[in-house]
Design an enzyme around this catalytic site. Structure first.
Site, PDB file in Angstrom:
ATOM      1  CG  HIS A 308      -2.034   0.980   1.151  1.00  0.00           C
ATOM      2  ND1 HIS A 308      -1.887   2.307   1.478  1.00  0.00           N
ATOM      3  CD2 HIS A 308      -3.333   0.818   0.776  1.00  0.00           C
ATOM      4  CE1 HIS A 308      -3.052   2.929   1.309  1.00  0.00           C
ATOM      5  NE2 HIS A 308      -3.940   2.062   0.889  1.00  0.00           N
ATOM      6  CG  ASP A 366      -7.736  -2.011  -2.597  1.00  0.00           C
ATOM      7  OD1 ASP A 366      -8.881  -1.554  -2.463  1.00  0.00           O
ATOM      8  OD2 ASP A 366      -6.710  -1.321  -2.439  1.00  0.00           O
TER       9      ASP A 366
END
Length: 431
Positions: A308, A366
């Site tokens: 991330h 995600d």
């Protein structure tokens, strides 16, 4: 917030300038440069505003190094594990966890606003059947201002409140209707006896010939997806909402702007990109090949859904989302779905590989949300629309905070101009 004893000194062209330093309740200090141009005649240069605080806020805090996400001070794993989406909405909007009576009143107000004006059905029918759900959401949310004139005056606190409730309530209805429209099925009206997540699932999957019985495990997983995406500090779409609202635009236009920004693949499309990668891998036996490619610096391939930009450690939202993914896959199974088989095995191999551990490339929110939504039966085109539904409360909370801020002024970033200097116009026959 300010420590008058702390300043930064800027030495420029033989002059010294003392710049105040703000100390937040948590996080790094911030140098105040608001008067820098007036004092020294220079701007700062910060593409992407990655080192610039555009506002002060009391809503959400992220510490990427620690892997920490706080909403009004409460860790996201506690909220996702012990709370539910509408309670988190109340917390984001009003700053404190509600009492039982306050929560019941809030949930009732949201529930009573879930229907859309009947004429808005005509808006959906104006789109092509193959229109992306996000395209429909941008248009329909922006059009809310044409139907709800009594909540567009941003100077009226009560109208701001009504607009906030309406947006939270109607967004899942709009997303579900966009989904139904693109698959050629009739719209399903919301029901007041269902909770927020269950209502959304029913509006997406019920048909006139057969009602949809919402499985509580799936409803809980959807509620967690909503909760874990509710707000994420000053990201691109939130900053877009704030910038749009700084002009005095109505709340529906501002949220539509946020949806448009979220639509970008670098922002809201990560879980869709993850599923597309899993489809590219195709079968479990090809996973080692793609893991080797991910390690190869000369190969442009990257494992989507791992790592991330903000979190330099494990994404705190991913821990909770993994639990939901495991529950959903256990309920629905993966044997019938080769993509989910690939996802589970890729997760196992990546977590066991020292390379990914050293690089801190852990599965992020995600990765797991994409797996859950795929298992539930949503096409990838709906992933970002569901993200927008969840993020609506964060956008509204940030919007309300900005409107009430006495320091609020229209956004006007400066630039480093590298174009031509002044030159005279040349008549066309002389060029």
């Amino acid at each position: 917030m300010t420590d008058n004893k702390k300043t930064a000194t800027l030495n420029l062209n033989g002059e010294s300038y003392e710049l105040p330093i703000f100390s937040p309740t948590t996080g790094p200090d911030v140098v105040d440069i608001r008067n820098l141009y007036a004092q020294a005649g220079v701007f700062t240069y910060d593409p992407g505003f990655t080192s610039t605080a555009s506002c002060d806020s009391t809503i959400t805090f992220i510490d990427g190094n620690k892997g920490e996400l706080l909403h009004r001070g409460y860790p996201i794993d506690q909220l996702a594990g012990k709370s539910h989406y509408l309670e988190v909405c109340y917390l984001l909007l009003y700053g404190e966890l509600p009492s039982a009576d306050q929560l019941e009143d809030f949930e009732t107000r949201v529930t009573r606003h879930t229907m859309l004006h009947e004429q808005m059905h005509n808006l959906f029918r104006g789109f092509r059947r193959d229109a992306p759900p996000m395209a429909i959401m941008v248009g329909v949310v922006g059009a809310l201002s044409a139907f709800y004139h009594d909540s567009t005056d941003i100077t009226d606190p009560w109208q701001r409140e009504v607009a906030s409730i309406r947006l939270i309530a109607k967004m899942p209805t709009i997303a579900a209707m966009a989904f139904k429209y693109t698959i050629g099925q009739p719209f399903v009206s919301p029901r007041n006896d269902l909770d927020y997540a269950s209502n959304f699932l029913r509006m997406c999957f019920a048909v006139p010939a057969e009602d949809y019985e919402v499985n509580p495990i799936l409803a809980r997983a959807m509620d967690r997806i909503f909760t874990l995406h509710a707000d994420h500090e000053q990201n691109a779409s939130t900053s877009t909402v704030r910038l749009a609202s700084s002009s005095g635009a109505n709340p529906f236009a501002c949220i539509a702007a946020g949806i448009a920004c979220l639509w970008g693949p670098a922002h809201g499309g990560a879980n869709q990109a993850c599923l597309e990668m899993l489809n590219e891998i195709g079968t479990v036996d090809r996973i080692p090949e793609f893991i080797a490619r991910a390690k190869d610096k000369e190969d442009p391939f990257r494992l989507m859904g791992f790592g991330h930009r903000v979190y330099k450690n494990f994404d705190p939202r991913a821990k909770v989302m993994k639990q939901s993914a495991d529950e959903v896959l256990e309920l629905l199974g993966v044997d019938h779905n080769p993509i989910l088989q690939v996802a589970k095995e890729l997760e196992r191999q990546a977590l066991a590989d020292p390379y990914f551990a050293e690089k801190k490339l852990f599965p992020n929110v995600d990765f797991y949300s994409g797996i859950i939504l795929e298992a539930m039966g949503f096409p990838t085109s709906m992933f970002t629309a569901i993200f927008a539904t969840a993020r609506t409360v964060g956008w509204i909370s940030q919007w309300k905070e900005m409107i009430a801020d006495p320091q609020n002024k229209i956004g006007r970033p400066r630039q480093l101009y590298l174009g031509e200097t002044t030159r005279d116009y040349v008549d066309i026959e002389n060029r």
